[in-house]
Design a protein around this motif. Structure first.
Motif, PDB file in Angstrom:
ATOM      1  N   ALA A 172       2.371  -0.230  -5.851  1.00 41.05           N
ATOM      2  CA  ALA A 172       2.772  -1.629  -5.950  1.00 41.05           C
ATOM      3  C   ALA A 172       1.951  -2.358  -7.007  1.00 41.05           C
ATOM      4  N   SER A 173       0.649  -2.085  -7.043  1.00 40.76           N
ATOM      5  CA  SER A 173      -0.213  -2.720  -8.043  1.00 40.76           C
ATOM      6  C   SER A 173       0.140  -2.274  -9.452  1.00 40.76           C
ATOM      7  N   THR A 174       0.381  -0.986  -9.634  1.00 37.32           N
ATOM      8  CA  THR A 174       0.709  -0.458 -10.956  1.00 37.32           C
ATOM      9  C   THR A 174       2.007  -1.046 -11.480  1.00 37.32           C
ATOM     10  N   LEU A 175       3.009  -1.141 -10.617  1.00 37.81           N
ATOM     11  CA  LEU A 175       4.289  -1.731 -11.024  1.00 37.81           C
ATOM     12  C   LEU A 175       4.108  -3.195 -11.422  1.00 37.81           C
ATOM     13  N   ALA A 176       3.294  -3.925 -10.673  1.00 34.52           N
ATOM     14  CA  ALA A 176       3.064  -5.335 -10.992  1.00 34.52           C
ATOM     15  C   ALA A 176       2.335  -5.493 -12.320  1.00 34.52           C
ATOM     16  N   LEU A 177       1.306  -4.660 -12.546  1.00 36.84           N
ATOM     17  CA  LEU A 177       0.564  -4.731 -13.807  1.00 36.84           C
ATOM     18  C   LEU A 177       1.478  -4.441 -14.987  1.00 36.84           C
ATOM     19  N   ALA A 178       2.320  -3.416 -14.866  1.00 39.23           N
ATOM     20  CA  ALA A 178       3.200  -3.033 -15.973  1.00 39.23           C
ATOM     21  C   ALA A 178       4.318  -4.035 -16.188  1.00 39.23           C
ATOM     22  N   GLY A 179       4.782  -4.642 -15.098  1.00 39.54           N
ATOM     23  CA  GLY A 179       5.936  -5.532 -15.195  1.00 39.54           C
ATOM     24  C   GLY A 179       5.624  -6.927 -15.694  1.00 39.54           C
ATOM     25  N   GLY A 180       4.347  -7.242 -15.902  1.00 41.36           N
ATOM     26  CA  GLY A 180       3.995  -8.551 -16.454  1.00 41.36           C
ATOM     27  C   GLY A 180       3.603  -9.585 -15.430  1.00 41.36           C
ATOM     28  N   VAL A 181       3.376  -9.170 -14.166  1.00 43.13           N
ATOM     29  CA  VAL A 181       2.978 -10.114 -13.118  1.00 43.13           C
ATOM     30  C   VAL A 181       1.571 -10.631 -13.408  1.00 43.13           C
ATOM     31  N   SER A 182       1.349 -11.914 -13.141  1.00 43.31           N
ATOM     32  CA  SER A 182       0.073 -12.559 -13.473  1.00 43.31           C
ATOM     33  C   SER A 182      -0.993 -12.295 -12.413  1.00 43.31           C
ATOM     34  N   LEU A 183      -1.349 -11.047 -12.253  1.00 41.61           N
ATOM     35  CA  LEU A 183      -2.413 -10.625 -11.352  1.00 41.61           C
ATOM     36  C   LEU A 183      -3.170  -9.476 -12.004  1.00 41.61           C
ATOM     37  N   GLY A 184      -4.439  -9.313 -11.634  1.00 40.28           N
ATOM     38  CA  GLY A 184      -5.261  -8.251 -12.190  1.00 40.28           C
ATOM     39  C   GLY A 184      -5.354  -7.053 -11.271  1.00 40.28           C
ATOM     40  N   PRO A 185      -6.067  -6.004 -11.702  1.00 37.53           N
ATOM     41  CA  PRO A 185      -6.151  -4.769 -10.927  1.00 37.53           C
ATOM     42  C   PRO A 185      -7.283  -4.742  -9.914  1.00 37.53           C
ATOM     43  N   GLU A 186      -8.149  -5.766  -9.901  1.00 39.50           N
ATOM     44  CA  GLU A 186      -9.419  -5.623  -9.187  1.00 39.50           C
ATOM     45  C   GLU A 186      -9.262  -5.493  -7.675  1.00 39.50           C
ATOM     46  N   GLN A 187      -8.465  -6.356  -7.033  1.00 41.26           N
ATOM     47  CA  GLN A 187      -8.397  -6.320  -5.571  1.00 41.26           C
ATOM     48  C   GLN A 187      -7.779  -5.025  -5.044  1.00 41.26           C
ATOM     49  N   PRO A 188      -6.614  -4.591  -5.538  1.00 42.72           N
ATOM     50  CA  PRO A 188      -6.057  -3.336  -5.018  1.00 42.72           C
ATOM     51  C   PRO A 188      -6.933  -2.118  -5.319  1.00 42.72           C
ATOM     52  N   THR A 189      -7.557  -2.095  -6.494  1.00 45.05           N
ATOM     53  CA  THR A 189      -8.388  -0.947  -6.844  1.00 45.05           C
ATOM     54  C   THR A 189      -9.623  -0.875  -5.952  1.00 45.05           C
ATOM     55  N   ILE A 190     -10.273  -2.018  -5.709  1.00 47.15           N
ATOM     56  CA  ILE A 190     -11.450  -2.031  -4.839  1.00 47.15           C
ATOM     57  C   ILE A 190     -11.061  -1.644  -3.418  1.00 47.15           C
ATOM     58  N   ALA A 191      -9.944  -2.204  -2.915  1.00 51.91           N
ATOM     59  CA  ALA A 191      -9.504  -1.867  -1.561  1.00 51.91           C
ATOM     60  C   ALA A 191      -9.189  -0.375  -1.432  1.00 51.91           C
ATOM     61  N   SER A 192      -8.548   0.190  -2.452  1.00 56.30           N
ATOM     62  CA  SER A 192      -8.206   1.619  -2.412  1.00 56.30           C
ATOM     63  C   SER A 192      -9.450   2.487  -2.492  1.00 56.30           C
ATOM     64  N   ALA A 193     -10.381   2.108  -3.373  1.00 55.55           N
ATOM     65  CA  ALA A 193     -11.622   2.880  -3.507  1.00 55.55           C
ATOM     66  C   ALA A 193     -12.421   2.847  -2.206  1.00 55.55           C
ATOM     67  N   ILE A 194     -12.487   1.694  -1.563  1.00 54.88           N
ATOM     68  CA  ILE A 194     -13.201   1.589  -0.285  1.00 54.88           C
ATOM     69  C   ILE A 194     -12.547   2.488   0.760  1.00 54.88           C
ATOM     70  N   ALA A 195     -11.220   2.430   0.863  1.00 56.22           N
ATOM     71  CA  ALA A 195     -10.514   3.232   1.866  1.00 56.22           C
ATOM     72  C   ALA A 195     -10.782   4.717   1.675  1.00 56.22           C
ATOM     73  N   LEU A 196     -10.692   5.187   0.434  1.00 58.53           N
ATOM     74  CA  LEU A 196     -10.885   6.615   0.172  1.00 58.53           C
ATOM     75  C   LEU A 196     -12.342   7.015   0.348  1.00 58.53           C
ATOM     76  N   ALA A 197     -13.270   6.162  -0.103  1.00 54.90           N
ATOM     77  CA  ALA A 197     -14.693   6.502   0.005  1.00 54.90           C
ATOM     78  C   ALA A 197     -15.130   6.563   1.468  1.00 54.90           C
ATOM     79  N   VAL A 198     -14.689   5.608   2.274  1.00 58.35           N
ATOM     80  CA  VAL A 198     -15.061   5.606   3.692  1.00 58.35           C
ATOM     81  C   VAL A 198     -14.445   6.800   4.408  1.00 58.35           C
ATOM     82  N   TRP A 199     -13.188   7.076   4.124  1.00 59.12           N
ATOM     83  CA  TRP A 199     -12.502   8.198   4.785  1.00 59.12           C
ATOM     84  C   TRP A 199     -13.164   9.530   4.448  1.00 59.12           C
ATOM     85  N   LEU A 200     -13.401   9.769   3.171  1.00 64.75           N
ATOM     86  CA  LEU A 200     -14.017  11.031   2.758  1.00 64.75           C
ATOM     87  C   LEU A 200     -15.503  11.076   3.132  1.00 64.75           C
TER      88      LEU A 200
END
Length: 425
Positions: free
Chosen positions: A115-143
């Motif tokens: 969802a974040s990648t599609l928004a970034l590519a499609g021109g939506v006025s939002l940055g990558p920071e929140q989804p990337t941090i949330a995803s990194a936290i989820a994967l780091a905690v799980w692993l």
């Protein structure tokens, strides 16, 4: 004999406790950076297809009003499908999410990243920071909890947060500032720097990984201010306060806009409607008001003196409304990068009205004020503003300009809602 002070003083973490943290910090920091770089690269490739290859093949202007409306509406449909059908619905409502937060279930991460990648590519006025941090936290905690079950999840979350911040800004300094702010008042053993040791390793690994594979830079090419005077200090104080007031306008409007989209109830209605509105706003404001805003900010600052104050004010207003719409209707993304563009456009508008104000003072001070209003992250706001200025002489001005701007925003509504839809304060 031990004194009362000795008995209550926190014990310093010994080297044998800190050294084993280095390897996991390096792994998580580099992994977080690679996640960010991967999402950014895929988004850039898709953006090239949507905004260059397809318009050329169809013989349509890439930034014609019709094409912007079509692409952003289609982006809303695509993201709406992901939010509707993906496991975990691509994460919680982004209007209620800041930078970090409790770890998501790992099964939610693919949908959130798509969802974040599609928004970034499609021109939506939002940055990558929140989804990337949330995803990194989820994967780091799980692993991390599987690799070392006895280690608290908060440890892995702090490494992922620091590593991603290091990657986003290309330096570990921003991560250190964010985490030091987050750790204030939080119970824990050891000194602040003992507790920051592993996150700083992760941030350094994330920053170096990004430097090796990319060339991140917030430098905008503003003329350097080498000898600030009293008039520069006065201008910084006034412009930062104006930026804070302008940013607060969006914070006050955000809950009502979020409720309006919420009445549509379904992501396949909310997101396409939001995409259509963003396309109309893009047609009104032009291509500079699209996307996350970093490259567009550089283009705007690089054309210093080209736009009138009215045109620059229009860019700031349109981008601000686009940020509110994108965050309110459910697009996944962060608010830092668009806020930088808003501040830069506002600062340049002030400078065009009052040419005696130095461009570096106008832009960096306005960015500082807007970021304080939209993020309430004092250290990050000051750091980004200082980096934009690219002048050590500006740092003292910005530190002082933070004070009236913070008085304006503290206790006021934030650009983040609680789970009832009310603004946080």
């Amino acid at each position: 004999m031990a004194t009362d002070h000795d008995a209550t003083a926190p014990a310093e973490a010994p080297v044998r406790v800190l050294l084993p943290q280095v390897l996991p910090a390096l792994v998580v920091g580099a992994g977080s950076a690679l996640l960010f770089l991967g999402v950014s690269r895929i988004a850039e490739e898709l953006q090239s297809v949507l905004w260059e290859t397809l318009p050329d093949a169809l013989d349509i202007g890439p930034y014609s009003s019709l094409w912007m409306i079509v692409v952003l509406t289609a982006t809303g449909v695509a993201v709406g499908l992901v939010v509707w059908k993906a496991p975990g619905h691509a994460g919680p409502d982004p209007a209620s999410e800041g930078l970090g937060g409790p770890p998501l279930a790992p099964g939610v991460v693919p949908g959130l990243l798509v969802a974040s990648t599609l928004a970034l590519a499609g021109g939506v006025s939002l940055g990558p920071e929140q989804p990337t941090i949330a995803s990194a936290i989820a994967l780091a905690v799980w692993l991390g909890l599987r690799a070392a079950p006895g280690t608290p999840g908060a440890f892995w979350a702090s490494l992922a947060t620091a590593g991603t911040f290091g990657a986003l800004f290309g330096t570990p300094v921003a991560a250190a500032l964010v985490l030091s702010e987050a750790l204030v008042g939080r119970p824990g053993k050891g000194s602040l720097w003992d507790r920051l040791f592993a996150p700083l390793v992760a941030a350094g690994a994330g920053a170096m990984t990004t430097q090796l594979f990319s060339s991140p830079s917030f430098a905008m090419g503003l003329p350097a201010l080498t000898d600030p005077g009293w008039e520069d200090l006065l201008a910084a104080l006034v412009v930062a306060t104006l930026g804070a007031l302008f940013g607060l306008l969006g914070c006050y409007a955000f809950p009502a806009l979020h409720r309006a989209f919420g009445r549509l109830r379904h992501p396949m209605l909310m997101l396409p409607a939001g995409g259509l509105l963003l396309g109309l706003l893009g047609a009104l404001g032009g291509h500079l008001t699209l996307f996350k805003g970093l490259h567009e900010t550089k283009e705007l600052v690089g054309s210093l003196g080209v736009y009138s104050s009215g045109e620059l004010a229009k860019l700031a207003v349109v981008k601000s409304v686009a940020l509110l719409v994108a965050a309110a209707c459910g697009f996944r993304g962060g608010r830092v990068f668009p806020a930088v563009f808003i501040g830069a456009a506002l600062g340049l508008a002030v400078q065009a009205l009052v040419p005696e104000i130095h461009p570096a003072v106008a832009v960096s001070s306005a960015v500082l004020g807007v970021l304080l209003a939209t993020t309430r992250q004092g250290w990050v706001s000051l750091f980004v503003a200082a980096v934009l200025a690219s002048s050590p002489a500006m740092l003292s001005l910005l530190c002082l300009a933070t004070l009236p701007a913070w008085l304006v925003v503290t206790g006021r509504p934030q650009l983040e809602l609680d789970h009832r839809g009310d603004a946080l304060r």
